[in-house]
Write a protein that holds these residues in place. Structure first.
Motif, PDB file in Angstrom:
ATOM      1  N   GLU A 101       8.683 -15.730 -19.762  1.00 53.13           N
ATOM      2  CA  GLU A 101      10.132 -15.854 -19.798  1.00 53.13           C
ATOM      3  C   GLU A 101      10.998 -15.777 -21.033  1.00 53.13           C
ATOM      4  N   THR A 158      11.070 -12.096 -22.189  1.00 47.18           N
ATOM      5  CA  THR A 158      12.025 -11.344 -21.564  1.00 47.18           C
ATOM      6  C   THR A 158      13.545 -12.074 -22.063  1.00 47.18           C
ATOM      7  N   GLU A 159      13.752 -13.415 -22.366  1.00 43.56           N
ATOM      8  CA  GLU A 159      14.971 -13.765 -22.790  1.00 43.56           C
ATOM      9  C   GLU A 159      15.357 -13.148 -24.253  1.00 43.56           C
ATOM     10  N   VAL A 200      14.227 -10.308 -25.369  1.00 47.19           N
ATOM     11  CA  VAL A 200      14.419  -8.943 -25.177  1.00 47.19           C
ATOM     12  C   VAL A 200      16.281  -9.097 -24.897  1.00 47.19           C
TER      13      VAL A 200
END
Length: 552
Positions: free
Chosen positions: A499, A502-503, A505
């Motif tokens: 997570e 992804t955050e 990115v």
């Protein structure tokens, strides 16, 4: 004007060398590329640079040693002090004696003191050059720390030994007892001078900030750039080791308040400036080495006469023989040192570490010579006395240059193969340390937020309490996610890390969009350059924080 143009051209070529390495269809170590570019400048464009040995030494040595001392991990330097000192002091003495007598035996025209001077010049290794020739293969962290510590300290011990050898040749007198005494005095005096300069700078900076009430990062960094030269010149003024003074000043800077407190801009500029200085100075030395190659090759017949005559290929044979002697002596020293370690472990009843021959050959091949060796050999005086040239100086430069090239080539071929065969640990210890530090700092941040929220609640303002509660919840959620991502392996940490990745990115994509929009606004004259710089700095700092905080 010619000098200014030459300097600008050299800086341009050094800057381009990093790009050249990346666009080549095959991987070459950066030092070899810089040497080749220097040779091209000299052979195709006729560029020549005449050296003043003392000025060359003063210009290049202090900042490079200062940067090495500042960068090296102090904890590993202390924990691995045994093997580091064995290589940085014991191996240097072993190399000077072994290679010195070997060169004098192989080339009788080289006086023994000059042979010792050449061996002293060849004893310092170059950790930066070693890293560049591994072909991207990762060196085990523990071994790299030993090599870095060795490269830092043997720069000092080798160059101090060089000064003694040159003095012995110039004066014609040498006493081992007096040399040991003088070495202790000059070494301790140099360390004391470096420490004095480092702590004086820290005290002066604190007083300056107290007087002015603010920190000007540009002026602070400018003063910091002068520190290695100040330490070196102060030590040389009192006839102690300026080399060790520069090393000590760099190592002790972390113990002043330069890196402490909230001076974010200054720390960022320090890191950027010293990275640039190190890259440029190392690059210039290798570039200047390459520029000497055509002249060295043209003067090969003179060098051969200084070596006692014979065929031209004798010079190449001398270079290869000296390089092999350095590798073999280094292997012998590592083997003997490890035998002592194993015997001590056996005597103490401890578990004996498993050490294979491949590791010893890796350590032997990792003795790549580089910038310090070049700077040292070019610092040899032109004259032994008024009207009397220093013996076989051109031959010494030829041999040192050839050994640098040979060790780079040997390392470029052998190190990637040798390192690739080593059993690397499953995880770099730095990764575990980083995760632990992330967890502890996230916990500290959560406590800090809670304390600040409690202060607002104690004030009794209902609107402020509601606002603080909403903001604190949002900020604490971010730190809670970091805390989960920094936990040990498992299902929850794995999901948290995914997570967080992804955050990261998404945030980077948002920052890139912000940057693009700012450029468009400036292009449309909606904002001016000052507004652009101010807002772009915020975006850059946010991106630097994201990329720097990425755990991987």
């Amino acid at each position: 004007m010619d000098l200014v143009i030459t300097i600008l051209v050299l800086l341009l070529v050094v800057a381009l060398s990093g790009a050249v390495v990346r666009i080549l269809p095959f991987r070459l170590p950066l030092p070899l590329v810089q040497i080749a570019l220097g040779a091209l400048l000299a052979s195709l464009f006729g560029m020549r640079v005449q050296f003043d040995p003392e000025l060359f030494f003063l210009l290049f040595i202090p900042p490079l040693l200062f940067a090495d001392g500042w960068r090296i991990p102090k904890r590993e330097l202390f924990l691995l002090r045994g093997p580091i000192l064995a290589l940085a002091v014991g191996l240097v003495i072993f190399t000077i004696i072994g290679v010195g007598y070997f060169v004098h035996w192989m080339i009788p025209t080289v006086p023994l003191a000059v042979a010792f001077a050449l061996a002293a010049v060849l004893s310092p290794t170059d950790a930066v050059a070693t890293s560049s020739v591994t072909g991207g293969t990762r060196i085990p962290p523990r071994l790299m720390h030993v090599l870095s510590g060795e490269a830092l300290l043997n720069d000092a011990s080798g160059l101090v030994a060089l000064q003694f050898a040159v003095a012995a040749e110039v004066t014609g007198h040498f006493s081992a007892l007096h040399a040991a005494r003088d070495f202790a005095i000059t070494a301790l005096g140099g360390v004391a001078a470096g420490a004095l300069v480092a702590f004086t700078f820290g005290a002066f900076r604190r007083r300056l900030v107290r007087w002015s009430g603010e920190v000007d990062p540009a002026s602070q960094v400018a003063m910091l750039l002068l520190l290695p030269f100040a330490a070196y010149l102060l030590a040389e003024h009192f006839d102690v080791s300026g080399i060790l003074a520069a090393v000590a000043a760099g190592m002790l800077m972390n113990y002043t308040d330069v890196l402490k407190g909230g001076y974010v801009a200054m720390r960022m500029q320090n890191s950027a400036v010293w990275s640039m200085v190190e890259f440029i100075f190392n690059g210039l030395i290798f570039l200047l080495l390459g520029m000497q190659l055509p002249g060295i090759i043209d003067g090969a017949k003179t060098d051969l006469q200084q070596a006692g005559g014979g065929e031209l290929w004798y010079l190449g044979a001398y270079v290869v023989a000296i390089t092999l002697a350095l590798v073999i002596l280094r292997f012998i020293w590592v083997w003997v040192s490890l035998r002592f370690v194993l015997m001590r472990a056996l005597h103490r009843g401890e578990q004996r570490p498993k050490v294979g021959t491949r590791l010893m050959w890796t350590a032997a091949l990792a003795g790549v010579r580089g910038a310090i060796t070049m700077a040292g050999v070019l610092s040899l005086p032109f004259l032994k006395a008024p009207g009397v040239p220093f013996p076989v100086r051109d031959l010494m430069i030829f041999l040192a240059t050839g050994v640098i090239l040979c060790t780079l080539l040997f390392g470029a071929v052998g190190l990637p193969l040798s390192v690739k065969g080593l059993k690397l640990p499953g995880e770099d210890p730095r990764v575990r340390e980083e995760r632990k530090a992330r967890a502890l700092t996230a916990e500290a941040a959560l406590r800090g937020i809670a304390d600040e929220q409690k202060k607002v609640e104690d004030a009794g303002d209902a609107d402020a309490i509601a606002l603080a509660s909403r903001v604190a919840s949002r900020v604490m959620a971010d730190y809670q996610q970091r805390l989960e991502a920094a936990a040990e392996e498992g299902d929850v940490p794995g999901k948290a890390r995914a997570e967080a990745g992804t955050e990261r990115v998404m945030r980077l994509a948002a920052l890139r969009a912000e940057r693009h929009q700012l450029i468009e606004l400036r292009r449309d004259h909606t904002i001016n350059d000052e507004t652009l710089r101010s807002l772009m700095r915020e975006v850059d700092l946010a991106e630097a924080a994201l990329t720097g905080l990425h755990a991987g």
